[in-house]
Design an enzyme around this catalytic site. Structure first.
Site, PDB file in Angstrom:
ATOM      1  CE  LYS A  52      -0.596   1.973   3.506  1.00  0.00           C
ATOM      2  NZ  LYS A  52      -1.506   1.634   4.584  1.00  0.00           N
ATOM      3  CE1 TYR A 178      -5.570   3.775  10.214  1.00  0.00           C
ATOM      4  CE2 TYR A 178      -7.729   3.057  10.953  1.00  0.00           C
ATOM      5  CZ  TYR A 178      -6.469   3.556  11.236  1.00  0.00           C
ATOM      6  OH  TYR A 178      -6.117   3.828  12.514  1.00  0.00           O
ATOM      7  CD  GLU A 182      -4.118   3.802   4.185  1.00  0.00           C
ATOM      8  OE1 GLU A 182      -3.537   4.278   5.162  1.00  0.00           O
ATOM      9  OE2 GLU A 182      -4.051   2.593   3.878  1.00  0.00           O
ATOM     10  CG  HIS A 437      12.476  28.581  10.676  1.00  0.00           C
ATOM     11  ND1 HIS A 437      11.101  28.671  10.610  1.00  0.00           N
ATOM     12  CD2 HIS A 437      12.970  29.553   9.875  1.00  0.00           C
ATOM     13  CE1 HIS A 437      10.780  29.657   9.802  1.00  0.00           C
ATOM     14  NE2 HIS A 437      11.886  30.213   9.334  1.00  0.00           N
ATOM     15  CD  GLU A 442       9.210  26.480  12.184  1.00  0.00           C
ATOM     16  OE1 GLU A 442       9.835  27.067  13.064  1.00  0.00           O
ATOM     17  OE2 GLU A 442       9.363  26.703  10.964  1.00  0.00           O
TER      18      GLU A 442
HETATM   19  P1  NDP Z   1     -12.401   0.143   8.881  1.00  0.00           P
HETATM   20  O1  NDP Z   1     -13.010  -0.611  10.005  1.00  0.00           O
HETATM   21  O2  NDP Z   1     -11.382   1.175   9.175  1.00  0.00           O
HETATM   22  O3  NDP Z   1     -13.541   0.827   8.016  1.00  0.00           O
HETATM   23  C1  NDP Z   1     -14.613   0.107   7.505  1.00  0.00           C
HETATM   24  C2  NDP Z   1     -15.507   1.063   6.764  1.00  0.00           C
HETATM   25  O4  NDP Z   1     -16.512   0.343   6.072  1.00  0.00           O
HETATM   26  C3  NDP Z   1     -16.219   2.045   7.675  1.00  0.00           C
HETATM   27  O5  NDP Z   1     -16.290   3.280   7.034  1.00  0.00           O
HETATM   28  C4  NDP Z   1     -17.599   1.410   7.838  1.00  0.00           C
HETATM   29  O6  NDP Z   1     -18.611   2.357   8.052  1.00  0.00           O
HETATM   30  C5  NDP Z   1     -17.797   0.801   6.472  1.00  0.00           C
HETATM   31  N1  NDP Z   1     -18.700  -0.341   6.488  1.00  0.00           N
HETATM   32  C6  NDP Z   1     -18.667  -1.410   7.307  1.00  0.00           C
HETATM   33  N2  NDP Z   1     -19.648  -2.279   6.983  1.00  0.00           N
HETATM   34  C7  NDP Z   1     -20.297  -1.762   5.932  1.00  0.00           C
HETATM   35  C8  NDP Z   1     -21.412  -2.182   5.149  1.00  0.00           C
HETATM   36  N3  NDP Z   1     -22.036  -3.324   5.407  1.00  0.00           N
HETATM   37  N4  NDP Z   1     -21.826  -1.387   4.136  1.00  0.00           N
HETATM   38  C9  NDP Z   1     -21.189  -0.218   3.875  1.00  0.00           C
HETATM   39  N5  NDP Z   1     -20.134   0.233   4.585  1.00  0.00           N
HETATM   40  C10 NDP Z   1     -19.697  -0.533   5.607  1.00  0.00           C
HETATM   41  O7  NDP Z   1     -11.866  -0.994   7.913  1.00  0.00           O
HETATM   42  P2  NDP Z   1     -10.819  -1.011   6.741  1.00  0.00           P
HETATM   43  O8  NDP Z   1     -11.267  -2.145   5.905  1.00  0.00           O
HETATM   44  O9  NDP Z   1     -10.648   0.319   6.098  1.00  0.00           O
HETATM   45  O10 NDP Z   1      -9.473  -1.367   7.481  1.00  0.00           O
HETATM   46  C11 NDP Z   1      -9.399  -2.471   8.411  1.00  0.00           C
HETATM   47  C12 NDP Z   1      -8.432  -2.182   9.511  1.00  0.00           C
HETATM   48  O11 NDP Z   1      -7.119  -2.298   9.019  1.00  0.00           O
HETATM   49  C13 NDP Z   1      -8.513  -0.767  10.068  1.00  0.00           C
HETATM   50  O12 NDP Z   1      -9.450  -0.648  11.096  1.00  0.00           O
HETATM   51  C14 NDP Z   1      -7.118  -0.503  10.536  1.00  0.00           C
HETATM   52  O13 NDP Z   1      -7.011  -0.887  11.887  1.00  0.00           O
HETATM   53  C15 NDP Z   1      -6.273  -1.376   9.661  1.00  0.00           C
HETATM   54  N6  NDP Z   1      -5.587  -0.554   8.651  1.00  0.00           N
HETATM   55  C16 NDP Z   1      -4.660   0.363   9.075  1.00  0.00           C
HETATM   56  C17 NDP Z   1      -4.008   1.158   8.162  1.00  0.00           C
HETATM   57  C18 NDP Z   1      -3.016   2.167   8.634  1.00  0.00           C
HETATM   58  O14 NDP Z   1      -2.594   2.089   9.770  1.00  0.00           O
HETATM   59  N7  NDP Z   1      -2.639   3.137   7.813  1.00  0.00           N
HETATM   60  C19 NDP Z   1      -4.254   1.048   6.736  1.00  0.00           C
HETATM   61  C20 NDP Z   1      -5.256   0.075   6.399  1.00  0.00           C
HETATM   62  C21 NDP Z   1      -5.884  -0.686   7.347  1.00  0.00           C
HETATM   63  P3  NDP Z   1     -19.011   2.895   9.526  1.00  0.00           P
HETATM   64  O15 NDP Z   1     -17.904   3.797   9.964  1.00  0.00           O
HETATM   65  O16 NDP Z   1     -20.286   3.609   9.268  1.00  0.00           O
HETATM   66  O17 NDP Z   1     -19.152   1.680  10.385  1.00  0.00           O
END
Ligand code: NDP
Length: 449
Positions: A52, A178, A182, A437, A442
Site C-alpha cells: 500500500k 483507512y 487510502e 525552521h 515546528e
Molecule cells: P475500517 O473498520 O477502518 O472501516 C470500515 C468502513 O466500512 C467504515 O467506514 C464502515 O462504516 C464501512 N462499512 C462497514 N460495513 C459496511 C457495510 N455493510 N456497508 C457499507 N459500509 C460498511 O476498515 P478497513 O477495511 O478500512 O481497514 C481495516 C483495519 O485495518 C482498520 O481498522 C485498521 O485498523 C487497519 N488498517 C490500518 C491502516 C493504517 O494504519 N494506515 C491502513 C489500512 C488498514 P461505519 O464507519 O459507518 O461503520
C-alpha cells in the site's frame, strides 16, 4: 523444554504477530514451530501496509510532477505504466518474504507450510502430520469483509487491488475507513476517476472531527469524488464493466467496484470446536490480557482477537507474550496513546484523544489549539492544499492529551509527538521546545492560544 511435547510453542499464522512471537520465544530458548498456509509476512507484508505504501509513493509522483512547474522545471509528458509498478512491488515483496524466512531459520523456528488445524488442546495436524505442543498461539489475522447483496460477487477487495492486470478508467470504492480512503488517493493519483461511497454523513468515524472535515475538503481537490450517505443496492455487469445502483436509486458505471468495508477474523476451519476457545459475537477469538483463551494451553493475539488492528500492536503483543511465557518476565501491554496514520492524500495522523473523547473524559477542562496554513512548498507549487494541526491540552494539568495532523508527512511528524505524549509532556514543554525552521512540524511547538 517440556519433553512431553514436540514443541514448546506452535504458532499458527506467519504474519507480523506470529513471526515476532515465534522468533522472540525461540530467542528465549523455546523450541518453536510456525505454520503458514499462504505467504510469509501475512497481510502487512503481502496485501497491506507495505505494498500500500509503495503504491502511495507511486501516486505521489503525479503530484510532484504537477508541482514541478512552479519550481522552474519543465517536465515533458510523463507516462505511467501500472504493470511495471506491480512487477517492481512484487519483486520487493518477494525479497521481504525471503527475509521473513531467514529470520525464522536463523532463530531456529521450524516452518510448516500448509493449513494447520487444531485437533486438541495441545495438538495440531498439518499436512497429515500430527504435532504436539505445550502452547498453541493463534495469530491468523483477518481478511476483507464484503456484505452480501445482489451482485456482491462482482466486487474486488484490497487483496485483489494489489494484483490488477490493468487499471480501470473509473473505480467506485465503497467504505469510509483507512483502506477506502487510502486506495481512493492511490487510484486517483494514478489517473483513475475515483468515486468513493460512504454510508454515513462523513467518513473516518472515530477520528477527530476536524481531521475528518478537513480531509473531506482536500480529497475532492485531488480529484476524488466523495458520495456520503450513499449505500449500494445492487451491482450488475455492463458493457463498460459494472453498473452500480444505489439505495437512493441512482446508477453509476465503473470499470471496477472495490469494497473496503472492514475485515473479519480468520478462524474458519481452525478446529476450534475441539477446544474450549470461545469467540465474541463478532467472531473474534476471546483472549485475556495475557493472550490466554478459555482453553488454557491456547493463546491468541493480533487482528484475530479484534483489538487495534495495526501491525505494531500485533508485534508488541507478540513480544509481551514471549516475555511472559518464555522469559518469565511480565511486560503487560499498554494500549494507551497508540499513534496511527492514514496514508490518504494528504495524509492524516493522530495520537491520544480526539476532541470528542477528551470532552467526555475531561469536560470543561480542555484547551484546544488549532493551526491551518499553506505548506511552504505550495507557495511556489501553486497547489491549493492546506495543512492542519491540532493539540488538545488538559487545562488543570497542562498535559497534551491529543495531537492530530493532516498534511504532508503527518505520520512522520506525529511519531515524534507520540513519544512526547507518552512521556507525559505538558503544553509548557512543547512551548519551551525550540522549533526546527523552516518545517511544518515546528508549528507544533509554536501554537499559542
Ligand atoms: P475500517 O473498520 O477502518 O472501516 C470500515 C468502513 O466500512 C467504515 O467506514 C464502515 O462504516 C464501512 N462499512 C462497514 N460495513 C459496511 C457495510 N455493510 N456497508 C457499507 N459500509 C460498511 O476498515 P478497513 O477495511 O478500512 O481497514 C481495516 C483495519 O485495518 C482498520 O481498522 C485498521 O485498523 C487497519 N488498517 C490500518 C491502516 C493504517 O494504519 N494506515 C491502513 C489500512 C488498514 P461505519 O464507519 O459507518 O461503520
Amino acid at each position: 523444554m517440556n519433553t512431553a511435547f514436540d514443541y514448546d510453542l506452535f504458532v499458527i499464522g506467519a504474519g507480523s504477530g506470529g513471526v515476532r512471537a515465534a522468533r522472540t520465544s525461540a530467542g528465549y530458548g523455546a523450541k518453536v514451530a510456525i505454520a503458514e498456509q499462504q505467504y510469509l509476512g501475512g497481510t502487512c507484508v503481502n496485501v497491506g501496509c507495505v505494498p500500500k505504501k509503495l503504491f502511495v509513493y507511486a501516486s505521489h509522483v503525479q503530484h510532484d510532477i504537477d508541482d514541478a512547474k512552479g519550481f522552474g522545471w519543465e517536465t515533458s509528458e510523463a507516462r505511467f505504466d501500472w504493470p511495471t509498478l506491480v512487477r517492481n512491488k512484487d519483486t520487493e515483496i518477494s525479497r521481504l518474504n525471503g527475509i521473513y524466512k531467514n529470520l525464522l531459520d536463523n532463530a531456529g523456528v521450524a516452518l510448516f507450510e500448509g493449513k494447520a488445524v487444531i485437533t486438541g488442546p495441545n495438538q495440531i495436524t498439518i499436512n497429515d502430520q500430527v504435532i504436539s505442543a505445550e502452547r498453541i498461539l493463534i495469530a491468523t489475522g483477518g481478511k476483507p469483509f464484503v456484505p452480501e447483496f445482489p451482485g456482491s460477487e462482482h466486487v474486488i477487495t484490497s487483496n485483489e487491488a494489489f494484483f490488477l492486470e490493468q487499471l480501470p478508467k473509473k473505480i467506485i470504492i465503497i467504505g469510509g475507513g483507512y483502506i477506502a480512503v487510502e486506495f481512493a488517493g492511490i487510484f486517483s493519483g494514478l489517473g483513475v476517476e475515483v468515486h468513493q461511497f460512504y454510508r454515513g454523513d462523513l467518513f473516518l468515524r472515530g477520528f477527530d472531527q476536524d481531521l475528518r472535515e478537513k480531509l473531506a475538503i482536500e480529497m475532492p481537490k485531488q480529484g476524488v469524488q466523495l458520495h456520503f450517505n450513499t449505500d449500494i443496492a445492487s451491482i450488475e455487469k455492463s458493457h463498460h464493466g459494472y453498473q452500480v445502483t444505489t439505495a437512493q436509486g441512482d446508477t453509476l458505471d465503473a470499470g471496477l467496484v472495490m469494497y473496503a468495508t472492514g475485515r473479519k477474523p480468520l478462524v474458519d476451519q481452525l478446529g476450534l470446536a475441539t477446544t474450549g476457545v470461545t469467540l465474541s459475537s463478532k467472531g473474534y477469538i476471546e483472549a485475556d490480557a495475557h493472550f490466554q483463551t478459555q482453553e488454557p494451553s491456547i493463546f491468541a493475539l493480533g487482528d484475530v482477537t479484534g483489538g487495534t488492528e495495526l501491525t505494531p500492536v500485533a508485534t508488541a503483543e507478540a513480544m509481551s507474550f514471549a516475555s511472559r511465557y518464555f522469559a518469565n518476565k511480565d511486560k503487560p501491554m499498554d494500549y494507551s496513546n497508540i499513534a496511527s496514520a492514514v496514508f490518504s492524500q494528504p495524509s492524516l495522523a493522530s495520537v491520544g484523544l480526539t476532541e470528542q473523547q477528551a470532552n467526555e473524559a475531561h469536560p470543561d477542562d480542555l484547551q484546544i489549539f488549532r493551526s491551518e496554513f499553506k505548506h511552504m512548498k505550495h507557495t511556489l507549487s501553486g497547489r491549493d492544499e492546506k495543512t492542519f494541526m491540532k493539540l488538545i491540552v488538559q487545562k488543570s494539568t497542562d498535559r497534551v492529551i491529543g495531537a492530530h495532523m493532516m498534511g504532508a508527512d503527518a505520520g512522520e511528524i506525529i511519531q515524534g509527538i507520540a513519544i512526547a505524549i507518552k512521556a507525559g509532556a505538558t503544553k509548557a514543554d512543547f512551548d519551551s521546545t525550540i522549533g526546527i525552521h523552516p518545517t511544518a512540524a515546528e508549528e507544533f511547538v509554536t501554537m499559542r492560544g
